[in-house]
Design a protein around this motif. Structure first.
Motif, short mmCIF file in Angstrom:
data_model
loop_
_atom_site.label_atom_id
_atom_site.label_comp_id
_atom_site.label_asym_id
_atom_site.label_seq_id
_atom_site.Cartn_x
_atom_site.Cartn_y
_atom_site.Cartn_z
N SER A 1 1.00 16.80 -0.82
CA SER A 1 -0.39 16.39 -0.99
C SER A 1 -1.33 17.53 -0.60
O SER A 1 -2.35 17.76 -1.25
CB SER A 1 -0.66 15.16 -0.14
N ILE B 1 0.81 11.35 -5.93
CA ILE B 1 1.31 11.52 -4.56
C ILE B 1 0.73 10.46 -3.63
O ILE B 1 1.41 9.92 -2.77
CB ILE B 1 0.98 12.92 -4.03
N SER C 1 3.68 8.64 6.02
CA SER C 1 4.71 8.93 5.01
C SER C 1 5.59 10.07 5.49
O SER C 1 5.26 10.73 6.46
CB SER C 1 4.03 9.35 3.71
N MET D 1 -2.44 14.47 -7.56
CA MET D 1 -2.89 13.89 -6.29
C MET D 1 -2.77 12.37 -6.33
O MET D 1 -2.34 11.74 -5.37
CB MET D 1 -4.34 14.28 -6.00
N GLN E 1 4.29 7.48 -4.21
CA GLN E 1 4.99 8.61 -3.62
C GLN E 1 6.42 8.81 -4.08
O GLN E 1 6.94 9.90 -4.02
CB GLN E 1 5.05 8.43 -2.11
N ARG F 1 7.11 13.69 5.88
CA ARG F 1 6.28 14.91 5.96
C ARG F 1 6.24 15.67 4.66
O ARG F 1 5.26 16.34 4.36
CB ARG F 1 6.79 15.79 7.08
N ILE F 2 7.30 15.55 3.87
CA ILE F 2 7.33 16.29 2.62
C ILE F 2 6.20 15.81 1.70
O ILE F 2 5.54 16.60 1.04
CB ILE F 2 8.72 16.17 1.97
N PRO G 1 -4.37 8.73 3.86
CA PRO G 1 -3.53 7.69 3.27
C PRO G 1 -2.04 7.94 3.46
O PRO G 1 -1.24 7.01 3.34
CB PRO G 1 -3.89 7.74 1.78
N LEU G 2 -1.66 9.16 3.77
CA LEU G 2 -0.24 9.48 3.89
C LEU G 2 0.19 9.67 5.33
O LEU G 2 1.25 10.21 5.60
CB LEU G 2 0.07 10.76 3.11
N MET H 1 2.93 17.30 2.84
CA MET H 1 2.85 18.73 2.52
C MET H 1 2.52 18.92 1.04
O MET H 1 1.69 19.74 0.66
CB MET H 1 4.17 19.40 2.85
#
Lengths: 353, 297
Positions: B100, A319, B92, A316, A323, B94-95, B88-89, B98
């Motif tokens: 996450s 990510i 970002s 986690m 990222q 979409r992958i 937080p995403l 997903m």
């Protein structure tokens, strides 16, 4: 041209050195350590297969475990000796056509990949028309269906009991040999026009189609090839573990491989190789979390399962805060070794981009 | 098959369908607003059931207090998950979101194993929920009647909120066009928080009722129902609350009837949902009640 020859020679030397390392490792490490090294090699193959589909072609597939199951079972049924099959299938006898088959490992391995590729083609033909989330959930669904079918076909797969006593063919040469071959295939593929078409589809499907890239053909190709690699990886895994049962190929298995691809960088071969090794080793290193710890003055009771909590928490964190993964979409280049200073300065300049 | 047996199966199917519908709504609402498959939804459902379990067994609360506490705490839990794993995403690819979501799901499951233990636990059932009624030859346990009734009550409330309140209007606006809604002065973050709260609240309701009907709790119990309910949402048309309910009932009734009518397929019960999913995606990808959208270039 001359520069390229130099690089090729360097790659060849690196390969020979690596094989030498494996030979020595095979002699000096104990069986537990060798198991980890083998697992890492298998995960490289599996990770590359998924990275081809997810990373390079941008199709979010979550059915990898299903294809691994196809491969593992194919090769298990083909290589097990008739007596072993009789021992395993004590509830119901095995289907007569398979009762007396006993193939050597290599053809069985190829067959495992081939069967997984066929399964991939059958599944891909209808579902590759879907996009993003729907594709993910449909492939996940197919992965689960394959597992449920294997649980219920008693005469073919021995159902929920699984198969025990698979011949232990997988050694370090098979696992890493396959991994090296797959890396080479991937590098060549990605550099070819097919690889560029895959990337074009990943970046923008509509634009790629407008430029004349056949979406269906390339998606199928990537999916089928990825499934092939999953099948081979699954077969190697089966022959390393010695036992397979349908529960092994749950969604958790797919998740582990997705993890490897994401941590390494979606769309980077180098990243997948590095992270496959790191993740496999980490999973073993973190095992101390499950046992009790003794710091001399304080003792902590071991909590079974703590390892997986830490592991998923690490995922986690990666990510959420990092990222792009370890490598982003970068690949290893020999310039890193021959000219490290320049590499670092360029990387520093491009850090925002 | 006699009419009694058939009715018996129908009763089972309807109560299972109601449970699926409750969970599917959470998926459909989140997907409608964020275009995100909330993989952790099934695990939020699991957390809700465990909260109710521990309030009753460890804190000796009466069942109604335990259930109320479970609903509220789970709604909070869902909001926290959104805040930590999804917000937080937000911008970002979409992958990443997903992945996450899948990561959050596994983290919650593993935490569940550590905190609650891997061994199954028995959900305590108040005698009120275990009374047996006979209608003709059909015997019905009271929980089987309570589940559809409670589901319908909460659904009516939800539909009222979505269609007749200002928050509901904002929710619909955000799901229609995220950017435009923000330009119109809607606080998108508040709406998303609210959506997750409501979705998790309903998941906890589903969880508590699930516990009363299938009183065996394990930390991985949310995984299969979670996947199936997402399928129910897709079958009904993702983004549509009515669709989620219809999908839930189709799935629940289908699963029960397939086992009842074709006993040789019992082992394939879990595959039914996935086959249904693939059929619907190939025939009508927008689902039974969804609207077809075309992508503009």
């Amino acid at each position: 041209m001359k520069k390229n020859t130099k690089k090729n020679i360097m790659s060849l030397i690196a390969l020979v050195l690596f094989l030498g390392f494996l030979t020595i490792a095979d002699r000096i490490f104990d069986s537990y350590q060798m198991r980890i090294i083998n697992l890492a090699g298998i995960y490289v193959t599996l990770g590359l297969g998924l990275n081809l589909i997810n990373g390079f072609t941008g199709l979010f597939s979550l059915g990898h475990a299903g294809f691994m199951a196809v491969g593992a079972y194919t090769s298990a049924i083909l290589t097990m000796s008739p007596e072993l099959k009789q021992m395993n299938f004590f509830l119901k006898p095995i289907a007569p056509i398979f009762a007396n088959v006993e193939w050597p490992f290599f053809p069985a391995l190829l067959m495992a990949g081939l069967m997984a590729a066929i399964a991939g083609a059958l599944i891909g033909a209808p579902v590759l028309r879907l996009n993003d989330d729907y594709l993910a959930i449909a492939t996940l669904g197919f992965g689960e269906i394959i597992r449920i079918i294997f649980t219920n076909t008693q005469t073919l797969t021995n159902g929920a009991l699984g198969l025990k006593g698979l011949p232990n063919f997988t050694n370090v040469y098979w696992s890493w040999g396959t991994a090296v071959v797959m890396v080479i295939v991937m590098v060549l593929l990605i550099k070819s026009s097919y690889g560029r078409a895959f990337k074009a589809i990943r970046e923008n499907e509509i634009a790629a189609e407008a430029m004349g890239v056949s979406l269906f053909k390339h998606k199928m190709m990537s999916f089928v090839l990825g499934s092939f690699m999953a099948g081979v990886g699954g077969a190697l895994l089966g022959h390393l573990m010695g036992t397979i049962d349908p529960l092994m190929f749950r969604f958790l298995m797919t998740f582990n491989i997705v993890l490897i691809v994401v941590l390494g960088g979606i769309g980077s071969i180098t990243g997948t190789v590095i992270s496959a090794v790191v993740v496999t080793v980490m999973l073993e290193v973190l095992r101390f979390l499950d046992g009790s710890m003794d710091f001399g003055f304080i003792q902590i009771e071991g909590i079974p399962g703590m390892r997986m909590v830490v592991f998923s928490a690490l995922l986690m964190i990666v990510i959420l805060f990092y990222q792009r993964g370890l490598m982003g979409t970068n690949e290893f280049r020999w310039e890193w070794v021959t000219n490290p200073k320049e590499t670092i300065t360029t990387a520093w300049k491009n850090r925002k981009a | 098959m006699s009419i009694q047996t058939f009715m018996q199966h129908m009763v089972n199917g309807i109560s299972l369908g109601s449970l699926y519908a409750l969970l599917a709504i959470g998926y459909t609402m989140v997907y409608g607003i964020l275009r995100l498959i909330n993989f952790a939804h099934g695990d939020i459902f699991m957390i809700g059931t465990y909260i109710a379990f521990y309030s009753m067994t460890a804190f000796f609360l009466p069942w109604w207090a335990a259930f109320a506490l479970a609903l509220v705490l789970t709604a909070l839990f869902g909001i926290i998950v959104e805040r930590l794993a999804y917000r937080p995403l937000r911008n970002s690819p979409r992958i990443s979101i997903m992945i996450s979501a899948i990561g959050a799901s596994f983290l919650i499951q593993n935490l569940g194993i550590v905190l609650f233990g891997g061994r199954p636990k028995a959900f305590p059932i108040d005698p009120i929920f275990a009374k047996i009624f006979k209608f003709g030859g059909v015997s019905v346990v009271s929980i089987q009647l309570i589940i559809p009734v409670v589901t319908l009550i909460f659904l009516a409330m939800l539909v009222y909120i979505v269609n007749n309140t200002k928050t509901g209007m904002a929710m619909r606006a955000v799901s229609k066009d995220y950017e435009a809604a923000r330009l119109m002065g809607i606080d998108v973050d508040v709406i998303i928080t609210f959506t997750f709260g409501v979705g998790s609240f309903l998941a906890a309701l589903g969880g508590v009722l699930w516990g009363l009907k299938y009183p065996q709790l394990i930390p991985l119990m949310g995984m299969m129902p979670g996947l199936k309910c997402f399928i129910a949402a897709v079958v009904g048309g993702i983004g549509s609350i009515k669709g989620a309910v219809v999908g839930g009932f189709i799935l629940g009734l289908g699963e029960i009837l397939i086992v009842a009518l074709l006993p040789s397929l019992t082992g394939f019960r879990d595959a039914f949902a996935f086959v249904l999913l693939i059929v619907i995606l190939l025939v009508k990808p927008s689902g039974l009640m969804g609207k077809t959208t075309t992508e503009k270039v």
